[in-house]
Design a protein around this motif. Structure first.
Motif, PDB file in Angstrom:
ATOM      1  N   ASP A 169       0.812  -1.219   0.000  1.00 10.11           N
ATOM      2  CA  ASP A 169       0.000   0.000   0.000  1.00 10.11           C
ATOM      3  C   ASP A 169       0.847   1.272   0.000  1.00 10.11           C
ATOM      4  OD1 ASP A 169       1.030  -0.370   2.504  1.00 10.11           O
ATOM      5  OD2 ASP A 169      -0.824   0.030   3.589  1.00 10.11           O
ATOM      6  N   VAL A 170       2.162   1.125  -0.188  1.00  9.06           N
ATOM      7  CA  VAL A 170       3.073   2.273  -0.232  1.00  9.06           C
ATOM      8  C   VAL A 170       4.035   2.101  -1.400  1.00  9.06           C
ATOM      9  CG1 VAL A 170       4.961   3.466   0.950  1.00  9.06           C
ATOM     10  CG2 VAL A 170       2.948   2.763   2.242  1.00  9.06           C
ATOM     11  N   MET A 171       4.286   3.178  -2.117  1.00  5.01           N
ATOM     12  CA  MET A 171       5.291   3.177  -3.186  1.00  5.01           C
ATOM     13  C   MET A 171       6.389   4.172  -2.831  1.00  5.01           C
ATOM     14  SD  MET A 171       4.974   4.026  -7.305  1.00  5.01           S
ATOM     15  CE  MET A 171       4.936   5.810  -7.161  1.00  5.01           C
ATOM     16  N   ARG A 172       7.620   3.774  -2.988  1.00  5.44           N
ATOM     17  CA  ARG A 172       8.769   4.672  -2.829  1.00  5.44           C
ATOM     18  C   ARG A 172       9.340   4.956  -4.211  1.00  5.44           C
ATOM     19  NH1 ARG A 172      10.641   5.527   2.324  1.00  5.44           N
ATOM     20  NH2 ARG A 172       9.698   4.179   3.912  1.00  5.44           N
TER      21      ARG A 172
ATOM     22  N   PHE B  78       7.771  -1.084  -3.937  1.00  2.00           N
ATOM     23  CA  PHE B  78       6.491  -1.167  -3.245  1.00  2.00           C
ATOM     24  C   PHE B  78       6.676  -1.942  -1.943  1.00  2.00           C
ATOM     25  CE2 PHE B  78       5.339  -0.594  -7.695  1.00  2.00           C
ATOM     26  CZ  PHE B  78       4.344   0.374  -7.620  1.00  2.00           C
ATOM     27  N   GLU B  79       5.935  -1.533  -0.922  1.00  2.00           N
ATOM     28  CA  GLU B  79       6.038  -2.202   0.367  1.00  2.00           C
ATOM     29  C   GLU B  79       4.723  -2.108   1.127  1.00  2.00           C
ATOM     30  OE1 GLU B  79       8.099   1.038   3.210  1.00  2.00           O
ATOM     31  OE2 GLU B  79       9.288   0.481   1.443  1.00  2.00           O
ATOM     32  N   VAL B  80       4.607  -2.971   2.133  1.00  2.00           N
ATOM     33  CA  VAL B  80       3.440  -2.952   3.017  1.00  2.00           C
ATOM     34  C   VAL B  80       3.778  -2.070   4.203  1.00  2.00           C
ATOM     35  CG1 VAL B  80       1.931  -4.333   4.487  1.00  2.00           C
ATOM     36  CG2 VAL B  80       2.701  -5.242   2.284  1.00  2.00           C
TER      37      VAL B  80
ATOM     38  N   SER C 192      10.005  -7.766   2.261  1.00  2.00           N
ATOM     39  CA  SER C 192      11.014  -6.877   1.694  1.00  2.00           C
ATOM     40  C   SER C 192      10.410  -6.130   0.519  1.00  2.00           C
ATOM     41  CB  SER C 192      12.247  -7.669   1.233  1.00  2.00           C
ATOM     42  OG  SER C 192      11.874  -8.657   0.290  1.00  2.00           O
ATOM     43  N   PRO C 193      10.905  -4.908   0.255  1.00  2.00           N
ATOM     44  CA  PRO C 193      10.342  -4.116  -0.838  1.00  2.00           C
ATOM     45  C   PRO C 193      10.464  -4.814  -2.190  1.00  2.00           C
ATOM     46  CG  PRO C 193      11.731  -2.766   0.575  1.00  2.00           C
ATOM     47  CD  PRO C 193      11.948  -4.198   0.991  1.00  2.00           C
ATOM     48  N   ILE C 194       9.468  -4.625  -3.040  1.00  2.00           N
ATOM     49  CA  ILE C 194       9.490  -5.134  -4.410  1.00  2.00           C
ATOM     50  C   ILE C 194      10.051  -4.026  -5.284  1.00  2.00           C
ATOM     51  CG2 ILE C 194       8.095  -6.086  -6.281  1.00  2.00           C
ATOM     52  CD1 ILE C 194       6.019  -6.826  -4.124  1.00  2.00           C
ATOM     53  N   MET C 195      11.187  -4.289  -5.921  1.00  2.00           N
ATOM     54  CA  MET C 195      11.904  -3.237  -6.644  1.00  2.00           C
ATOM     55  C   MET C 195      11.601  -3.283  -8.135  1.00  2.00           C
ATOM     56  SD  MET C 195      13.481  -1.955  -4.058  1.00  2.00           S
ATOM     57  CE  MET C 195      14.590  -0.806  -4.885  1.00  2.00           C
TER      58      MET C 195
ATOM     59  N   GLY D 237       1.881  -5.465  -7.228  1.00  2.00           N
ATOM     60  CA  GLY D 237       2.064  -6.908  -7.087  1.00  2.00           C
ATOM     61  C   GLY D 237       1.683  -7.381  -5.700  1.00  2.00           C
ATOM     62  N   GLN D 238       2.425  -8.368  -5.180  1.00  2.00           N
ATOM     63  CA  GLN D 238       2.170  -8.896  -3.841  1.00  2.00           C
ATOM     64  C   GLN D 238       3.487  -9.024  -3.091  1.00  2.00           C
ATOM     65  OE1 GLN D 238       0.004 -12.627  -4.270  1.00  2.00           O
ATOM     66  NE2 GLN D 238      -1.916 -11.566  -3.837  1.00  2.00           N
ATOM     67  N   GLN D 239       3.418  -8.823  -1.802  1.00  4.28           N
ATOM     68  CA  GLN D 239       4.585  -9.013  -0.943  1.00  4.28           C
ATOM     69  C   GLN D 239       4.339 -10.247  -0.083  1.00  4.28           C
ATOM     70  OE1 GLN D 239       5.648  -5.981   2.123  1.00  4.28           O
ATOM     71  NE2 GLN D 239       7.466  -5.734   0.887  1.00  4.28           N
TER      72      GLN D 239
END
Length: 241
Positions: free
Chosen positions: A58-61, A158-160, A208-211, A226-228
């Motif tokens: 639910d967060v994008m860096r 992306f991360e939770v 871990s963040p999806i890069m 996507g999914q974490q």
């Protein structure tokens, strides 16, 4: 003829036969296995449960920046700062809060065509933006591109945001998996499951963040969180009665 207790015989069956491998006397159960032992005339069963959980980030860096090349150092630095201010304004205009913007690069240096002859100066300034509304990803990236030729898009991840909640749910699932295994083997042994003797959390896979790289993020069709995934393993020892 020597007769062994039923639970000891089951221990040999579980440890040596049911899972296609031979475990040493010192080895504990691996995920998906169980081990029954007798200590001080009390039977115990050791199981390893696994909990696997997937969640939509639910967060994008976003890492972006500006880069300019000019004939003088002062002009390059001044123009880079102006472009960086324009980039910051564009990001704030998408709804990102000022507290979610952080400068992560500030550089100035010579550019050589034929060393040691200086052909000009390069200045750059970078920023990391925390985008708390993932649905606005396209809008944020478009805003970076609209800054102009000085803009650089370096990538997104992306991360939770609430990883503690995610980890707690995975632990719950791992413990329930361990209890279900233990209950099944206790029934097979003709015993009942007793109290928990010990619980040990073993190595798992933390979230871990999806890069994604900048080139990938530039394609709207691929801007997806996507999914974490997270996994937890727990070793639980129960008494049998």
């Amino acid at each position: 003829m020597i007769k062994f207790p039923r639970t000891v015989a089951l221990a040999a069956l579980v440890t040596m036969g049911m899972f296609g491998g031979i475990a040493s006397a010192d080895s504990g159960p691996v995920p998906g296995s169980a081990k029954v032992t007798v200590n001080d005339n009390r039977s115990q069963i050791t199981v390893v449960g696994e909990g696997n959980l997937s969640s939509i980030p639910d967060v994008m860096r976003l890492t972006a920046g500006v880069e300019v090349r000019r004939s003088s150092a002062s002009t390059a630095f001044a123009d880079a700062r102006k472009a960086a201010a324009k980039l910051t304004e564009a990001l704030l205009g998408t709804g990102i809060e000022a507290k979610d913007l952080q400068t992560n690069e500030l550089s100035l240096g010579p550019v050589y065509d034929n060393y040691p002859v200086v052909a000009g100066y390069r200045a750059a300034q970078g920023v990391e933006a925390v985008v708390r509304d993932v649905d606005s990803a396209d809008k944020v990236i478009d805003a970076v591109a609209a800054v102009g030729e000085e803009a650089r898009l370096n990538g997104v991840s992306f991360e939770v945001s609430d990883t503690h909640k995610m980890l707690k749910a995975a632990r719950d699932a791992a413990f329930e998996d361990a209890r279900a295994r233990a209950e099944q083997y206790a029934e097979l042994a003709g015993d009942e499951l007793g109290r928990v003797v010990s619980i040990t959390e073993e190595g798992g896979t933390p979230p871990s963040p999806i890069m994604f790289g900048g080139a990938l993020a530039a394609d709207k069709a691929s801007i997806s969180p996507g999914q974490q995934n997270i996994s937890v393993r727990v070793r639980v020892v129960y008494e049998l009665r």
